[in-house]
Design an enzyme around this catalytic site. Structure first.
Site, PDB file in Angstrom:
ATOM      1  N   ASP A 220       0.831  -1.198   0.000  1.00  0.00           N
ATOM      2  CA  ASP A 220       0.000   0.000   0.000  1.00  0.00           C
ATOM      3  C   ASP A 220       0.873   1.259   0.000  1.00  0.00           C
ATOM      4  O   ASP A 220       1.970   1.283   0.558  1.00  0.00           O
ATOM      5  CB  ASP A 220      -0.898   0.004   1.237  1.00  0.00           C
ATOM      6  CG  ASP A 220      -1.754   1.254   1.323  1.00  0.00           C
ATOM      7  OD1 ASP A 220      -2.666   1.391   0.503  1.00  0.00           O
ATOM      8  OD2 ASP A 220      -1.469   2.100   2.199  1.00  0.00           O
ATOM      9  N   GLU A 275       0.865  -0.557  -5.290  1.00  0.00           N
ATOM     10  CA  GLU A 275      -0.186   0.434  -5.444  1.00  0.00           C
ATOM     11  C   GLU A 275       0.500   1.772  -5.739  1.00  0.00           C
ATOM     12  O   GLU A 275       0.845   2.527  -4.843  1.00  0.00           O
ATOM     13  CB  GLU A 275      -1.034   0.551  -4.163  1.00  0.00           C
ATOM     14  CG  GLU A 275      -2.247   1.449  -4.365  1.00  0.00           C
ATOM     15  CD  GLU A 275      -2.589   2.309  -3.156  1.00  0.00           C
ATOM     16  OE1 GLU A 275      -3.713   2.816  -3.098  1.00  0.00           O
ATOM     17  OE2 GLU A 275      -1.721   2.490  -2.281  1.00  0.00           O
TER      18      GLU A 275
END
Length: 519
Positions: A220, A275
């Protein structure tokens, strides 16, 4: 009675600090307490994995999931519930990979798991560590790969039950001063040049793989890690000056390369996903080539494009060339995960595709006993078409957030002061697909058939599609991939008979294996 543990540190100023170990494996919070307690977890018989991990997948169809909301009931759901009620559903829908969010322990439930307090602890609000191990083991028995949404881009500011000011200074684990704080996320930023921080984060990855048997990670906040500006107030046009220069955080980039190198060396079957919204070149090329080492990156421009089209354009103004460009604009020989929407679009303050297309009529006109209104008709057809063309043209993998496959009618909002700590919107109403009087079952069935068709023909593992037509006035897009011909008619009112499209391989193509039309 559980044994509670605590680390006591004498700070430089002589004060005693009471902390939870950064390596704590199990932390719990009583209802009448604010902070978490570190519990000694040592059961007489730990869970023993019975099933091997699935072989590395060529076609990755990912079901993005959150254990706590995986129930129609207004409560925090459990690992057990996910194991016996949700995993069979995922398997039936044709997904072969589940990506688990909010597993790393986080004190604030409404953070969606992105404000981590205990990096080595599986969240106790869903159950015990053994419950999670069983859940992963059962997934493996179904042939489902399990990925962890790992948060190494930042950490919670909590100190008594988090990493912040662990030794009384602001530089333990993190950069000191301004550089150590994320101004938008209100969280702490790791010092990736510190060897002990590297050891902490790398061992964290090994623990999730080797103890829990996760099959890889979705990293993330990679964009925030890659640049000193963290992507704040910055746009990315693709110009190479945006990716190389003093604004790049080389320490963070080296950590990501090191993490991928370690994972690939010790566990080559594992998958890593970045991401990253910036489009950093070579992020998904091997470290040996000077790349970042990731296997996949999220195609984050695709959901933004669909939202922009639906919000701003009339149906007759949709630009076929612009749609195709967005779906095919990816770096050569870097694998992308295509998705029409993820958890971001489901959160309160935003809208899912289904909600944007059908809005309030979802509450009144989704019954099969009601006449099919123009809004519902258009919404259902476009919902199917958007997902299929994204699946078939947008990348080398596909992702869907739980519930969006059947057009979940409400947004996602966790209990917080602003909603009176309500769980009403912190749930997924899977029961809607089981009601034969509701039209949600049609969207659910389409999603299942779409995934099963990909499993049969393997277009995600095939070379990028050849687009033979993007006709602006006819609103038709046609392309070939994996031996299939896909034809999409986005015209709001015009259908076509005996429509001709060019193909690379002559022959008979049975209908309707891969054809969709809005009607």
């Amino acid at each position: 009675m559980p044994k509670l543990l605590m680390v006591v540190i004498r700070a430089q100023n002589g004060a005693l600090l009471y902390r939870i170990s950064p390596w704590a494996r199990y932390v719990v919070r009583d209802e009448d307490k604010v902070n978490y307690d570190w519990v000694h977890w040592n059961p007489p018989q730990s869970y023993i994995h019975k099933h091997p991990s699935p072989k590395r997948l060529k076609s990755l169809r990912i079901y993005e999931s959150h254990v706590g909301i995986a129930s129609p009931e207004g409560k925090v759901a459990s690992y057990k519930n996910f194991t016996y009620n949700v995993l069979p559903r995922i398997k039936d829908l044709g997904y072969n990979c589940v990506q688990l969010m909010a597993i790393m322990e986080h004190a604030y439930y409404a953070s969606f798991g992105y404000q981590v307090t205990s990096f080595f602890a599986a969240s106790s609000r869903y159950g015990t560590p053994d419950d999670l191990k069983e859940m992963i083991d059962v997934a493996h028995s179904m042939g489902i790969t399990v990925l962890l949404d790992v948060v190494h881009s930042h950490a919670s500011k909590n100190s008594e039950d988090g990493l912040n000011q662990f030794d009384g200074t602001d530089s333990c684990f993190f950069h000191s001063g301004y550089r150590g704080n994320h101004q938008l996320w209100d969280s702490r930023l790791f010092d990736y040049a510190n060897w002990e921080v590297l050891r902490f984060l790398l061992s964290n990855l090994r623990m999730w793989i080797e103890d829990y048997r996760f099959d890889g990670f979705r990293f993330d906040g990679v964009t925030s890690m890659l640049y000193h500006h963290h992507g704040i107030g910055t746009g990315f046009s693709g110009d190479y000056n945006e990716y190389f220069g003093l604004h790049v955080d080389e320490d963070a980039l080296c950590y990501l390369m090191l993490a991928n190198h370690m994972i690939n060396s010790l566990h080559p079957e594992c998958i890593t996903i970045a991401e990253d919204v910036s489009g950093m070149p070579a992020l998904c090329r091997p470290v040996a080539e000077g790349g970042g080492g990731f296997d996949y990156r999220l195609a984050m421009a695709i959901p933004d494009k669909w939202i922009q089209i639906i919000k701003e354009l009339k149906d007759e103004d949709w630009n076929m060339g612009n749609i195709v460009h967005t779906l095919t604009n990816r770096r050569y020989e870097e694998k992308y995960i295509a998705y029409a929407e993820s958890h971001d679009q489901a959160l309160v303050g935003d809208k899912t595709l289904a909600f944007r297309l059908m809005d309030a009529e979802m509450y009144t006109n989704m019954s099969v006993l009601m006449p099919l209104t123009p809004v519902i008709d258009r919404g259902i057809q476009l919902h199917k078409m958007i997902r299929l063309i994204t699946h078939a043209l947008g990348g080398e993998s596909y992702l869907n957030f739980m519930g969006n496959e059947f057009g979940h009618p409400e947004w996602l909002d966790f209990p917080r002061i602003g909603n009176n700590e309500s769980y009403h919107y912190a749930r997924r109403q899977f029961n809607l697909t089981e009601d034969n009087l509701l039209r949600y079952k049609f969207l659910n069935a389409f999603d299942r058939d779409m995934n099963r068709l990909e499993e049969r023909f393997g277009w995600l593992a095939s070379p990028q599609a050849y687009v033979s037509e993007k006709h602006e006035s006819n609103k038709v897009i046609a392309f070939e991939r994996a031996g299939l011909v896909f034809i999409f008619n986005f015209h709001p009112y015009q259908s076509y008979v005996d429509y001709r499209v060019g193909i690379e391989t002559p022959g008979k193509y049975p209908f309707p294996f891969a054809c969709a039309e809005k009607f």
